[in-house]
Design a protein around this motif. Structure first.
Motif, PDB file in Angstrom:
ATOM      1  N   GLY A  61       0.803  -1.214   0.000  1.00 20.95           N
ATOM      2  CA  GLY A  61       0.000   0.000   0.000  1.00 20.95           C
ATOM      3  C   GLY A  61       0.833   1.258   0.000  1.00 20.95           C
ATOM      4  N   ARG A  97      -6.115   4.627   0.314  1.00 20.62           N
ATOM      5  CA  ARG A  97      -5.635   3.855  -0.837  1.00 20.62           C
ATOM      6  C   ARG A  97      -6.019   4.517  -2.151  1.00 20.62           C
ATOM      7  NH1 ARG A  97      -7.316  -0.274   2.651  1.00 20.62           N
ATOM      8  NH2 ARG A  97      -9.308  -0.536   1.563  1.00 20.62           N
ATOM      9  N   PRO A 100      -2.232  -4.153  -3.463  1.00 21.15           N
ATOM     10  CA  PRO A 100      -1.222  -3.842  -2.444  1.00 21.15           C
ATOM     11  C   PRO A 100       0.186  -3.675  -3.002  1.00 21.15           C
ATOM     12  CG  PRO A 100      -2.727  -5.505  -1.612  1.00 21.15           C
ATOM     13  CD  PRO A 100      -3.074  -5.304  -3.066  1.00 21.15           C
ATOM     14  N   THR A 135      -3.334   6.097  -6.365  1.00 18.72           N
ATOM     15  CA  THR A 135      -4.099   4.953  -5.876  1.00 18.72           C
ATOM     16  C   THR A 135      -3.253   3.687  -5.844  1.00 18.72           C
ATOM     17  OG1 THR A 135      -6.100   3.640  -6.220  1.00 18.72           O
ATOM     18  CG2 THR A 135      -4.957   4.386  -8.191  1.00 18.72           C
ATOM     19  N   ASP A 136      -3.582   2.844  -4.876  1.00 18.45           N
ATOM     20  CA  ASP A 136      -3.044   1.490  -4.842  1.00 18.45           C
ATOM     21  C   ASP A 136      -4.016   0.594  -5.591  1.00 18.45           C
ATOM     22  OD1 ASP A 136      -0.724   1.921  -3.239  1.00 18.45           O
ATOM     23  OD2 ASP A 136      -1.999   2.083  -1.476  1.00 18.45           O
ATOM     24  N   GLN A 155      -1.145   4.569   0.223  1.00 24.30           N
ATOM     25  CA  GLN A 155      -1.765   4.702   1.537  1.00 24.30           C
ATOM     26  C   GLN A 155      -0.736   5.001   2.618  1.00 24.30           C
ATOM     27  OE1 GLN A 155      -3.265   1.017   3.026  1.00 24.30           O
ATOM     28  NE2 GLN A 155      -4.753   1.977   4.397  1.00 24.30           N
ATOM     29  N   VAL A 206       0.952   0.563  -7.574  1.00 25.39           N
ATOM     30  CA  VAL A 206       0.517   1.932  -7.320  1.00 25.39           C
ATOM     31  C   VAL A 206       0.500   2.706  -8.635  1.00 25.39           C
ATOM     32  CG1 VAL A 206       2.842   2.826  -6.863  1.00 25.39           C
ATOM     33  CG2 VAL A 206       0.869   3.973  -5.867  1.00 25.39           C
TER      34      VAL A 206
END
Length: 708
Positions: A40, A525, A577, A573-574, A43, A580
């Motif tokens: 992430g 995320r 996980p 955004t991811d 995030q 990106v």
């Protein structure tokens, strides 16, 4: 190039070494900054919960203007080295020249450091990112917090400071054009109780860029000490020294035809090997911050910088009318000493009034700068240079002939002082109202002399008041809808304030209406922001054709007006996980909406502005493969058609880059290639006499990173 080959060999020999990050679970890996595997990334690494573009720390979701923050984690993932490497991440911002950018259609050359004036990269040098923790971008007028400035926005560089955690990082760099470099930084507590912490850093890099005759050597030394004065108070002292030696690198562009085609190789350079640009600068600052109880914060800072830029170079003056293969040149010998002192203080207090929480914020700042330009220009007898077959050496003696000329000195004094007050009202958990006002006083003076004899002197003092208001509605904590109105101003040039020309005149003003949405969905995320804006810039001085000259002096009037309209979208955004994506798009339409017929406004041609693209797209995506301890990244940038200051076409371009990051257990290796397809393009346009600034051809970079 040799260093790059060594790095490649090292990477191949280490492929069999298992990456240490593979042996840890994702949560443990994410806690270790030395590993490439972080679940992430958007995030956890790229998400920024506080920005200081409003002078004090604030959640960007509570700022009623578009804000972008690019932090050191993204610098490292993208291999960014200086400010120009990060522009592709910022919607609405594109390269203009040197450290200058086009910002929502307007040229902007001013930068702030830790919220204060005092840019050590004066004139023609580009800010380096070695000692920078993050870059904060506030879009649109920022007069409430920063005083005089362009209405396009401001860029604030936030310095790295001592950390409570012990850390040591070293980076070896190699690449094309004989690039080789080494940097190291250490931080941590001095005493066992952690009352005093320190940071030390050093940077060195040398390369011979693709333009003929050029060579760059850059050094940075950085040190800081932080002292905890009480439970919530800290005094931070920092000192940074910059030393750049740039041979034949006071660069202009390469000449083009009116359609934007380069007339020769982009390696062409008007500078001789004996030409140079050397910058030596120092910056010292102290910052104190504390909490008073649990509802009041206070911070104060002082910053002093001193810089000297020396340059001797051959300036192109356009094609020889008798031989279109020859470029006429003149020789310039210039010394630019600058020093400035800045003070700043800010106070915030949360107060309940009639059941409504008010966050009052007030502050003041003061800045005093002295800037000198010693210049002598040799125009006669300077040999021209061929475009098709440049032979260097014939201009090597121009410096000695120029030394016989007297210096013309321009002495510019700038004083700025201002105070502001803002109230952020929490009407409810979902609705915030913001209103602020600022008062500024400024004093400008310019004295010109040649050989010690004063030929001109002008001074001007005035004041202005700027306002800002906005509303923020949060239908949920991770969604922020906002609308705002903000102002900025720029003092008129002191030379234009003469009573003979009809002066004094009120400052140039900028007013913006903006609306948008900011989101941090799915615990951060998905971070998606959008903004739409309209900026009107007024009171631009022009010669008034309706008035007769007085005593031979043309009468000026604040006739000029410019309107900038556009919208911007930013997405981080991811996707998964391990995957990106960052994408940004900016549309801008800047036109002259008021002018005296037949006259031009600075940086404009017709009703359009130089280097102001209508469309700009940037993206970057990174996918990590935990099984092999590696990450693969791919990025690109598209900038639409523009015009130069002379109205020549600046062609649109699209370029791509890619990188591989490999964990080696004991270190991390980054291999990066820029401009994968080796596209020949102009990064920006300048003038018909000096051409367009070419973009860098395909280049390779390797970084071997050690972190303890």
């Amino acid at each position: 190039m040799q260093a790059f080959k060594v790095a490649l060999i090292a990477s191949v020999s280490c492929i069999a070494i298992p990456a240490y990050a593979q042996e840890m679970d994702p949560d443990e890996a994410s806690a270790r900054g030395s590993e490439i595997i972080v679940t992430g990334r958007a995030q956890r690494l790229y998400r920024v919960e506080q920005a200081t573009v409003g002078k004090v720390a604030e959640d960007p979701m509570n700022i009623p203007q578009a804000v972008q923050v690019i932090n050191a984690d993204l610098f490292a993932d993208q291999g960014a080295r200086d400010a120009t490497d990060i522009y592709r991440n910022i919607s609405g911002v594109s390269f203009f020249s040197y450290a200058g950018v086009t910002f929502r259609g307007f040229r902007q050359d001013q930068s702030f450091y830790d919220g204060q004036r005092g840019n050590p990269f004066i004139g023609f040098s580009v800010p380096q990112l070695f000692n920078i923790e993050r870059v904060e971008v506030l879009k649109g007028p920022a007069g409430l917090f920063f005083g005089p400035g362009s209405p396009g926005g401001i860029i604030n560089y936030v310095s790295k400071t001592p950390s409570d955690e012990t850390g040591l990082r070293a980076v070896l760099t190699g690449g094309t054009y004989d690039r080789i470099g080494l940097s190291a930084e250490a931080t941590g507590p001095v005493d066992s109780s952690g009352v005093i912490t320190y940071r030390l850093g050093g940077f060195y890099e040398s390369m011979d860029p693709y333009r003929r005759n050029t060579q760059n050597k850059s050094r940075i030394g950085d040190a800081g000490i932080a002292i905890k004065t009480n439970e919530s108070g800290k005094l931070t002292l920092q000192a940074t020294i910059y030393d750049s030696e740039l041979r034949a690198n006071r660069l202009r562009g390469v000449l083009v035809d009116d359609d934007g085609n380069f007339l020769t190789s982009i390696r062409w350079n008007a500078n001789e090997k004996t030409d140079f640009l050397n910058l030596r600068s120092q910056a010292y600052q102290a910052r104190y911050a504390t909490m008073i109880g649990d509802r009041v914060t206070f911070d104060a800072g002082v910053r002093y910088f001193k810089a000297t830029e020396k340059q001797q170079y051959h300036e192109p003056r356009g094609l020889d009318s008798a031989n279109p293969d020859l470029v006429r040149r003149e020789f310039r010998d210039q010394i630019r000493p600058v020093h400035g002192l800045s003070f700043m203080a800010n106070l915030t207090a949360r107060v309940d009034v009639l059941g409504t929480e008010h966050k009052f914020q007030t502050g003041a700042d003061w800045y005093d700068e002295k800037s000198l330009l010693h210049s002598r220009i040799l125009r006669s007898g300077v040999p021209s240079l061929s475009l098709s077959n440049p032979v260097y050496g014939s201009g090597a003696g121009d410096a000695a002939r120029a030394a016989l000329l007297p210096f013309t000195t321009t002495d510019t004094r700038t004083k700025r002082k201002g105070a502001y007050l803002q109230d952020q009202i929490s009407v409810s958990n979902a609705l915030l109202l913001v209103a602020g006002v600022r008062y500024d006083k400024f004093d400008d003076g310019v004295t010109t002399s040649t050989g010690g004899t004063v030929s001109g002197r002008s001074t001007y003092s005035d004041s202005d008041v700027t306002f800002r208001g906005g509303a923020i509605f949060k239908p949920r904590p991770d969604v922020s809808l906002y609308a705002s109105w903000s102002q900025s101003f720029e003092p008129q040039a002191a030379a234009d304030q003469s009573s003979d020309a009809g002066g004094p005149f009120a400052p140039v003003t900028g007013n913006q209406l903006e609306g948008g949405v900011k989101t941090q969905l799915f615990a951060g995320r998905l971070q998606a922001n959008a903004a739409v804006y309209r900026i009107v810039r007024k009171n631009i001085l022009q010669v008034d054709p309706a008035q007769e000259p007085i005593n031979g002096v043309d009468q000026l009037a604040p006739i000029g007006e410019v309107t900038s309209k556009g919208f911007e979208i930013d997405l981080t955004t991811d996707i998964t996980p391990d995957w990106v994506l960052l994408v940004n798009y900016g549309y801008n339409d800047t036109k002259i909406t008021g002018t005296a017929e037949g006259q031009a406004i600075t940086n404009a041609v017709g009703d359009r502005f130089a280097n102001a693209p209508k469309h700009k797209v940037g993206f970057w995506t990174r996918y990590q493969v935990p099984a092999i301890g590696a990450a693969f990244a791919f990025g690109g940038e598209h900038v639409s058609r523009r015009i130069s200051l002379s109205g020549q076409t600046v062609k649109p371009y699209t370029i791509f880059d890619a990188s591989i990051t490999k964990g080696l257990g004991f270190a991390e290796l980054l291999l990066r290639v820029d401009n994968i397809f080796d596209k020949v393009y102009a990064a920006s346009g300048f003038s018909a006499q000096s051409g367009h600034f070419p973009g860098e051809p395909r280049t390779f970079l390797a970084e071997l990173r050690f972190k303890f």
